[in-house]
Design a protein around this motif. Structure first.
Motif, PDB file in Angstrom:
ATOM      1  N   HIS A 157       0.880  -1.181   0.000  1.00  0.00           N
ATOM      2  CA  HIS A 157       0.000   0.000   0.000  1.00  0.00           C
ATOM      3  C   HIS A 157       0.915   1.229   0.000  1.00  0.00           C
ATOM      4  O   HIS A 157       1.160   1.843   1.035  1.00  0.00           O
ATOM      5  N   ASP A 159       0.817   4.274  -0.705  1.00  0.00           N
ATOM      6  CA  ASP A 159       0.395   5.617  -0.324  1.00  0.00           C
ATOM      7  C   ASP A 159       0.041   5.708   1.162  1.00  0.00           C
ATOM      8  O   ASP A 159      -0.517   6.713   1.608  1.00  0.00           O
ATOM      9  N   THR A 160       0.388   4.664   1.920  1.00  0.00           N
ATOM     10  CA  THR A 160       0.015   4.599   3.339  1.00  0.00           C
ATOM     11  C   THR A 160       1.246   4.562   4.230  1.00  0.00           C
ATOM     12  O   THR A 160       2.215   3.873   3.933  1.00  0.00           O
ATOM     13  N   ARG A 194      -7.399   1.746  10.310  1.00  0.00           N
ATOM     14  CA  ARG A 194      -7.263   3.158   9.996  1.00  0.00           C
ATOM     15  C   ARG A 194      -7.203   3.944  11.302  1.00  0.00           C
ATOM     16  O   ARG A 194      -7.526   3.422  12.370  1.00  0.00           O
ATOM     17  N   VAL A 228       5.878   9.465   0.820  1.00  0.00           N
ATOM     18  CA  VAL A 228       4.698   9.699   1.641  1.00  0.00           C
ATOM     19  C   VAL A 228       5.054  10.625   2.807  1.00  0.00           C
ATOM     20  O   VAL A 228       4.324  11.582   3.110  1.00  0.00           O
ATOM     21  N   MET A 232       3.627  14.558   3.316  1.00  0.00           N
ATOM     22  CA  MET A 232       2.996  15.009   4.553  1.00  0.00           C
ATOM     23  C   MET A 232       3.694  16.257   5.093  1.00  0.00           C
ATOM     24  O   MET A 232       3.046  17.219   5.532  1.00  0.00           O
ATOM     25  N   ASN A 281      -2.574  14.320   9.472  1.00  0.00           N
ATOM     26  CA  ASN A 281      -2.656  13.507   8.255  1.00  0.00           C
ATOM     27  C   ASN A 281      -3.206  12.113   8.543  1.00  0.00           C
ATOM     28  O   ASN A 281      -2.764  11.122   7.964  1.00  0.00           O
ATOM     29  N   GLU A 283      -5.761  10.599   7.627  1.00  0.00           N
ATOM     30  CA  GLU A 283      -6.350   9.895   6.493  1.00  0.00           C
ATOM     31  C   GLU A 283      -5.312   9.118   5.678  1.00  0.00           C
ATOM     32  O   GLU A 283      -5.672   8.225   4.901  1.00  0.00           O
ATOM     33  N   LYS A 284      -4.034   9.430   5.872  1.00  0.00           N
ATOM     34  CA  LYS A 284      -2.965   8.743   5.151  1.00  0.00           C
ATOM     35  C   LYS A 284      -2.289   7.659   5.997  1.00  0.00           C
ATOM     36  O   LYS A 284      -1.315   7.048   5.557  1.00  0.00           O
TER      37      LYS A 284
END
Length: 333
Positions: A157, A159-160, A194, A228, A232, A281, A283-284
């Motif tokens: 993943h 983008d995480t 999350r 990433v 941020m 951040n 959501e990331k």
């Protein structure tokens, strides 16, 4: 010059960008633990360079721990110039490209930026993992298994950013807390969630509520793509700065120009990465529950003494003779 040593990177040293890099954060001043480290070492020694227990410094123990998941040749150490007399001998076997020397301690945000600029100059956009040096784990094998799992998640993943969350044992007001939300679907683990919110050093009543909710302690062990982290940073505390440095590096070659480095350092103010960047951040982010690994942040004399006392109690039932060096550094505690 900011982030000293960046200009020492030689051509031809760029490594496989698919490989994971480790970053050991060893630039703190250890102010809160100073009374204990002075008692043990006899000098004004930052905690990461002090032999609190086991006959090894916290930095040496962290190096050994990180080596269980990441190759030592792909591990970078962030230090500050004022601590040179402590790290010069301990990191004598480390290549210059693996040592990021800051002019001063400006907090974790500056350390993250300087280390990321070094690694992206060496390896492009790899997965990177950050490790503080003032941690204790009673179950290091389980911790390393969690690190390996988080690396797999971050690689898949892309983008995480994954933060490791430890099982909370009490209503601790001196830790950061992570409030997990819905499960994050991943083929590598069922323990990924999350992030709903970060709680930085809550009041005792709030900490009791967080404990009851099943919230996690923030270990500040973070794993994700370098890009990433930089995105941020660019969106929050350093708008435009990291982007300008990356552009300067592309024009100059592998590293930013000296003028760009000086520009970076002058613009940076002291900042806490967890409070200023992660909290903004969510959501990331994803949080990985690492279970009961016996984690403790050795940030205060009380917590350090508790860990040492626990080790002493645990070893009383060991039948083989103990090495005398184990307790030589704990005298007077």
């Amino acid at each position: 010059m900011a982030c000293r040593g960046l200009s020492a990177i030689r051509k031809g040293t760029v490594l496989n960008h698919q490989q994971t890099w480790g970053i050991v954060l060893a630039g703190g001043d250890g102010t809160r633990l100073k009374s204990l480290t002075q008692l043990i070492s006899g000098e004004d020694c930052p905690k990461q360079f002090c032999q609190l227990y086991g006959g090894q410094t916290l930095l040496t123990q962290t190096r050994a721990r990180v080596a269980g998941a990441i190759h030592p040749e792909r591990t970078v150490f962030v230090v500050v110039k004022a601590h040179e007399k402590f790290y010069r001998r301990e990191l004598a076997d480390v290549e210059p490209t693996q040592l990021v020397v800051q002019p001063a301690n400006k907090g974790t945000t500056a350390a993250v930026i300087c280390s990321l600029l070094r690694i992206t100059g060496l390896a492009g956009d790899p997965v990177v993992a950050f490790f503080p040096t003032d941690h204790y784990y009673s179950n290091e094998a389980r911790f390393i298994t969690s690190v390996d799992r988080a690396i797999r998640v971050a690689s898949h993943h892309s983008d995480t950013l994954v933060v490791l969350g430890a099982k909370a044992e009490r209503a601790e007001v001196d830790y950061g807390w992570i409030e997990p939300s819905a499960r994050f679907e991943s083929p590598f683990t069922n323990a990924l969630h999350r992030v709903s919110r970060f709680w930085e050093k809550p009041s005792y009543p709030t900490a009791r509520v967080l404990l009851a909710r099943g919230c996690l302690w923030n270990t500040f062990v973070m794993i994700g793509r370098a890009s990433v982290f930089l995105a941020m940073l660019d969106d929050t505390v350093t708008p435009g700065i990291t982007r300008a440095l990356m552009a300067a590096r592309r024009c100059a070659g592998e590293v930013p120009t000296l003028a760009a480095q000086d520009y970076l350092w002058a613009k940076l103010t002291e900042s806490d990465f967890s409070r200023q960047v992660l909290s903004a951040n969510t959501e990331k982010l994803a949080v990985l529950r690492i279970g009961d690994v016996g984690w403790s942040d050795l940030g205060t004399p009380e917590r350090a003494r508790a860990v040492i006392a626990g080790l002493r109690l645990e070893l009383t039932n060991v039948t083989r003779p103990l090495k005398p060096s184990f307790w030589t550094t704990a005298s007077g505690i």
